[in-house]
Design an enzyme around this catalytic site. Structure first.
Site, PDB file in Angstrom:
ATOM      1  N   ASP A 247       0.807  -1.209   0.000  1.00 54.58           N
ATOM      2  CA  ASP A 247       0.000   0.000   0.000  1.00 54.58           C
ATOM      3  C   ASP A 247       0.843   1.263   0.000  1.00 54.58           C
ATOM      4  O   ASP A 247       2.024   1.254   0.372  1.00 54.58           O
ATOM      5  CB  ASP A 247      -0.953   0.017   1.196  1.00 54.58           C
ATOM      6  CG  ASP A 247      -0.218   0.022   2.536  1.00 54.58           C
ATOM      7  OD1 ASP A 247       0.797  -0.701   2.662  1.00 54.58           O
ATOM      8  OD2 ASP A 247      -0.645   0.748   3.452  1.00 54.58           O
TER       9      ASP A 247
ATOM     10  N   ASP B  52       7.767   4.467  -1.190  1.00 53.11           N
ATOM     11  CA  ASP B  52       7.353   3.873   0.079  1.00 53.11           C
ATOM     12  C   ASP B  52       6.056   3.111  -0.176  1.00 53.11           C
ATOM     13  O   ASP B  52       4.982   3.704  -0.155  1.00 53.11           O
ATOM     14  CB  ASP B  52       7.157   4.982   1.114  1.00 53.11           C
ATOM     15  CG  ASP B  52       6.709   4.479   2.472  1.00 53.11           C
ATOM     16  OD1 ASP B  52       6.742   3.263   2.700  1.00 53.11           O
ATOM     17  OD2 ASP B  52       6.304   5.327   3.299  1.00 53.11           O
TER      18      ASP B  52
ATOM     19  N   GLU C 177       0.030  -1.465   5.583  1.00 55.87           N
ATOM     20  CA  GLU C 177       1.081  -1.153   6.564  1.00 55.87           C
ATOM     21  C   GLU C 177       0.958   0.276   7.053  1.00 55.87           C
ATOM     22  O   GLU C 177       1.221   0.567   8.235  1.00 55.87           O
ATOM     23  CB  GLU C 177       2.460  -1.365   5.922  1.00 55.87           C
ATOM     24  CG  GLU C 177       3.639  -1.204   6.889  1.00 55.87           C
ATOM     25  CD  GLU C 177       4.096   0.231   7.086  1.00 55.87           C
ATOM     26  OE1 GLU C 177       4.792   0.510   8.083  1.00 55.87           O
ATOM     27  OE2 GLU C 177       3.757   1.099   6.246  1.00 55.87           O
TER      28      GLU C 177
END
Length: 381
Positions: free
Chosen positions: A87, A116, A149
């Site tokens: 995610d 990220d 996450e």
């Protein structure tokens, strides 16, 4: 400078760009999971999607794959777990990676880049592909690609770690120069406090009301917001209350979070926070409900931690400088260590994460892939 000529740079970057184009904000990872599954299956690797979606609310489960050891003597066989999350934060719809002449990679500026944690996904997949293509000796390799996450490690927290046989784990989710790693992560808890007052007409008879806003504001003003001490933080992030400007507000909901590198201190700071609200509510004749949830539990990596020593040795082999940092964010590594697995959170190529200025570089992507590939393979000499 180290030689990374064995890394397929063009393929790595091409795959990263393709991953970035897939929308995968938290709890909407379905397309990303399908893409990762196809890529692993193309390499002959079976993939399990767990049933965590039923508990997390995501449209996908976590993906788990096991690659059996090859070309390694039994006494040298370990099981290593490599983790990345699927995610991204928002704004993350319509992302596109732009490659600049100097090797820097950014978004178009209207979304996050998604390095990220998609840079980690790309590096892990490329390392696995190269190990298969080159028939390199390796121990048992486990891959875990997690959902949500960014929402307090929701996906990995719902994963059944009895499926894993890992001796060591490496979560690629540390924002810093390549070669860095986290020596600690904090306890992180969120809290919700609801103050119940009494409504009244604000113009005709305000004295008959009990302002929940007043009780909450007095409590908040008494707390050490921001950096509560040298290892703890307290933040009030959301305040909701009231119905009309001419009504004394009878209800206020306050939400916040606490982080501390000492678990007991996080709990103590919460109790201080709740006590302040109870005290101010009682002083005005109001009531107060307090609740909290611990999402992450503080850990500290010892100097002789097996995963840390393995990582440091690998960096030395590649002539990449080491760099430790105290991380005040969280990662899926926090969950792994709660499960009793020696693990560390290591740097993957991402900078200015959670902003539209997020960036990475081609060189760092290559370096990270080389590190993961070296961690996975075994010296048979």
């Amino acid at each position: 400078m180290a030689d990374y000529s064995d890394i397929h740079k063009e393929r790595l970057i091409r795959n990263f760009k393709e991953l970035v184009r897939i929308d995968s904000v938290s709890f909407k990872e379905r397309k990303m999971a399908d893409r990762i599954r196809r890529e692993l299956q193309d390499l002959g690797i079976s993939v399990l999607e767990d049933d965590s979606a039923q508990r997390t609310g995501s449209d996908s489960g976590n993906l788990f794959a096991v690659i059996p050891a090859e070309g390694v003597r039994p006494e040298k066989t370990q099981t290593l777990l490599f983790m990345a999350h699927m995610d991204t934060v928002e704004p993350g719809i319509g992302k596109e990676a732009v490659i600049h002449e100097d090797g820097k990679i950014t978004s178009r500026g209207t979304t996050v880049l998604g390095a990220d944690d998609l840079s980690a996904v790309a590096c892990i997949l490329e390392a696995v592909r190269e190990i298969r293509e080159e028939s390199l000796p390796h121990g048992n390799i486990e891959l875990l690609f997690c959902t949500a996450e960014e929402a307090y490690t929701t996906g990995s927290s719902a994963f059944d770690f009895s499926l894993s046989r890992a001796d060591q784990a490496f979560a690629l989710d540390c924002s810093d120069v390549i070669g860095s790693y986290s020596t600690q992560e904090p306890t992180l808890l969120s809290f919700t406090i609801t103050v119940h007052g009494r409504a009244a007409h604000a113009g005709f008879e305000p004295e008959k009301g009990i302002s929940a806003v007043l009780a909450a504001s007095r409590a908040i003003s008494s707390l050490p917001l921001g950096r509560a001490d040298d290892h703890s933080t307290l933040n009030i992030g959301l305040i909701e209350g009231g119905t009309q400007t001419n009504i004394v507000p009878d209800k206020v909901i306050v939400r916040g979070e606490i982080r501390s590198s000492v678990h007991e201190d996080a709990l103590s700071l919460y109790e201080r926070t709740a006590a302040a609200f109870r005290q101010e509510a009682e002083a005005l004749g109001a009531d107060c409900d307090c609740a909290y949830t611990v999402h992450l539990t503080a850990y500290h990596v010892a100097e002789d931690d097996p995963a840390l020593l393995h990582y440091q040795k690998t960096l030395d082999r590649l002539s990449i400088p080491r760099g430790s940092k105290k991380n005040f964010g969280g990662s899926d590594c926090n969950v792994v260590r709660r499960k009793g697995i020696d693990g560390i959170c290591i740097a993957n190529p991402m900078h200015d994460a959670h902003t539209t200025k997020e960036w990475t570089t081609v060189l760092e992507m290559v370096q990270c892939t080389a590190i993961v590939k070296a961690l996975m393979t075994v010296d048979t000499d």
